[in-house]
Design a protein around this motif. Sequence first.
Motif, PDB file in Angstrom:
ATOM      1  N   THR A 214       0.582  -1.083   0.081  1.00 48.13           N
ATOM      2  CA  THR A 214       0.360   0.286   0.317  1.00 48.13           C
ATOM      3  C   THR A 214       0.531   1.519   0.459  1.00 48.13           C
ATOM      4  O   THR A 214       0.988   1.987   0.263  1.00 48.13           O
ATOM      5  N   ILE A 427     -14.135   4.456   4.243  1.00 50.96           N
ATOM      6  CA  ILE A 427     -12.585   3.494   5.115  1.00 50.96           C
ATOM      7  C   ILE A 427     -13.107   3.003   3.253  1.00 50.96           C
ATOM      8  O   ILE A 427     -12.095   3.159   2.664  1.00 50.96           O
ATOM      9  N   SER A 428     -14.048   2.448   3.551  1.00 48.95           N
ATOM     10  CA  SER A 428     -13.965   1.148   2.915  1.00 48.95           C
ATOM     11  C   SER A 428     -14.607   1.191   1.322  1.00 48.95           C
ATOM     12  O   SER A 428     -14.244   1.370   0.633  1.00 48.95           O
ATOM     13  N   ASN A 430     -13.949   5.153   0.244  1.00 46.84           N
ATOM     14  CA  ASN A 430     -13.013   5.635  -0.279  1.00 46.84           C
ATOM     15  C   ASN A 430     -11.748   4.614  -0.803  1.00 46.84           C
ATOM     16  O   ASN A 430     -11.114   4.644  -1.602  1.00 46.84           O
ATOM     17  N   TRP A 431     -11.211   2.771   0.064  1.00 43.11           N
ATOM     18  CA  TRP A 431     -10.670   2.586  -0.481  1.00 43.11           C
ATOM     19  C   TRP A 431     -11.078   2.058  -2.131  1.00 43.11           C
ATOM     20  O   TRP A 431     -10.092   1.853  -3.027  1.00 43.11           O
ATOM     21  N   ARG A 435      -8.941   2.562  -5.768  1.00 46.33           N
ATOM     22  CA  ARG A 435      -8.851   1.380  -7.008  1.00 46.33           C
ATOM     23  C   ARG A 435      -9.443   1.287  -8.054  1.00 46.33           C
ATOM     24  O   ARG A 435      -8.700   1.400  -8.797  1.00 46.33           O
ATOM     25  N   ILE A 465      -9.878  12.084   3.537  1.00 42.54           N
ATOM     26  CA  ILE A 465      -9.463  11.493   4.570  1.00 42.54           C
ATOM     27  C   ILE A 465      -8.733  11.513   5.585  1.00 42.54           C
ATOM     28  O   ILE A 465      -8.727  11.546   6.774  1.00 42.54           O
ATOM     29  N   ASP A 477      -6.732   0.276   8.674  1.00 38.21           N
ATOM     30  CA  ASP A 477      -7.494   0.274   7.213  1.00 38.21           C
ATOM     31  C   ASP A 477      -7.027   1.680   6.693  1.00 38.21           C
ATOM     32  O   ASP A 477      -6.777   2.566   6.182  1.00 38.21           O
ATOM     33  N   GLU A 480      -3.256   2.568   5.706  1.00 32.55           N
ATOM     34  CA  GLU A 480      -3.301   2.129   4.718  1.00 32.55           C
ATOM     35  C   GLU A 480      -3.753   2.845   3.591  1.00 32.55           C
ATOM     36  O   GLU A 480      -3.224   3.508   2.471  1.00 32.55           O
ATOM     37  N   LEU A 481      -4.642   3.011   3.241  1.00 30.34           N
ATOM     38  CA  LEU A 481      -6.071   4.128   2.415  1.00 30.34           C
ATOM     39  C   LEU A 481      -5.110   5.771   2.522  1.00 30.34           C
ATOM     40  O   LEU A 481      -5.277   6.614   1.738  1.00 30.34           O
TER      41      LEU A 481
END
Length: 525
Positions: A214, A427-428, A430-431, A435, A465, A477, A480-481
């Motif tokens: 990441t 978070i999920s 935006n992740w 990607r 973020i 998470d 890493e993001l």
Amino acid sequence: MIKTYDVLILGSGAAGQSLALRLADHMRVALVTKRTLDDSASAWAQGGIAAVLDATDSIEDHIRDTFVAGAGLCNEQATRHVVERGRQAIEWLIDRGVPFTREDSSPTGYHLTREGGHSHRRIIHAADATGAAVQRTLTDLVREHPDIDVFERHIALDLVTATKLGHRERGCLGAYVLDIDSGHVVTIGARNTVLATGGAGKVYLYTTNPDVATGDGIAMAWRAGCRVGNMEFVQFHPTCLYHPRAKSFLITEAVRGEGGILRLSDGTRFMPAHDERAELAPRDVVARAIDFEMKKRGLDCVYLDISHKSADWLHEHFPNILARCLELGIDLSKEPIPVVPAAHYTCGGVVTDLTARTDLPGLYCIGESAYTGLHGANRLASNSLLECVVFAEAAARDILASRRAAPGPLPVWDESRVTDADEEVVISHNWDELRRFMWDYVGIVRTTKRLQRAQHRIRLLSREIHDYYSNFRVGNDLIELRNLVVTADLIVRCALRRRESRGLHYSRDYPDTLPRARPTILRPR
């Protein structure tokens, strides 16, 4: 909690563990890894390690092959530095016990294979799981060493720098590290800190990299004031297994090196129409050719055919690939393998010199997170593990000679003004968004408009973020993001600066290659 060491190494792949073993007889070493010691991109490397081991090969040929693959952008000094130390690096690994595949009839005593872009058979390997063999060997030695403290399931939040603490002099003093299981942040002070955190493949939707890739080291170094270089050159491996149950499974370059043929769904071979080297062309050429054929014909994948080899031969040379494909109902000896390109290797990274030093005193960077100049605009197959071992030795030599002073008292991590997150679904989401648009807009073929769209999205995500990071307790998470967004921004900024097509960076707006090859270097404001 505050701990102090002579050397803090962030990352436990081939680079980090090689360095730890070279230093531990002389210094107290802390080795921090996000998961376990054996969970890294190095462990996933299948093909092997490139080095001049046979009398029919030469240093100059290996350098020339590296330059051709790198599209003229390789740093000559760095390339020669690595290639000339290839045999020494392999001998060090053999002395540690790495079980490379032997061949009694070979003058070297080992089986050497050939991969795309190489003019000779110079890839020493352990069947088709070289990285795993190297990683297992080093991991066992690291675990046994009394002077290496291993911190598994720990992730670095940020570097501790003298500037952030209000000191006049610049320098790295260690890092803040989150214990993922307890949620507590540990301050680790160190005379020397080393980033060996690997690449940033997880910034893309489809990748051959493990989940830990990441871009952590690149992002932390950038925030600490270090230059980064050539981030636009993201290598897409041409052949990732295309199957709904095959997450990130790479089909090694060596399959093509041993005679594998790329075909369309009707069996037509297509690589000779794209390059005279056909399947043995460098990865950027093969990946673009596959991307072209898939888009032109509306295909979900193409096929890699090595069915002309016997089952016994395949079992001897590619046992892991054969077994994994059989699990999914694909028999390599009878049918081709469905494959697609996927993000594979970050050729750019934190700018270092030949001793692995960064711009920040006391901070080193080795492995995929570093930009040494070796890979240029496209990494030559199997040069990556070689770079890891060579620069681990260079960093060790410099660290042992430098004898930097121990850092003074460091502050603990301040959580007094944050609370627990109320909606972690942010978070999920935006992740996933990051990607997907990186895959769509900053992939194998690019345009200025696509890059600008990605940049706009990155700026919006960055603000969101940052607000989240400032107000809530950190977790794995989120860390890493945060790093992925920084890395994505660096990739796009470098790509927008390069107004040509070269190596891994292909722009429809600038399809020609400029006569002079120049690296893209970004400097923090």
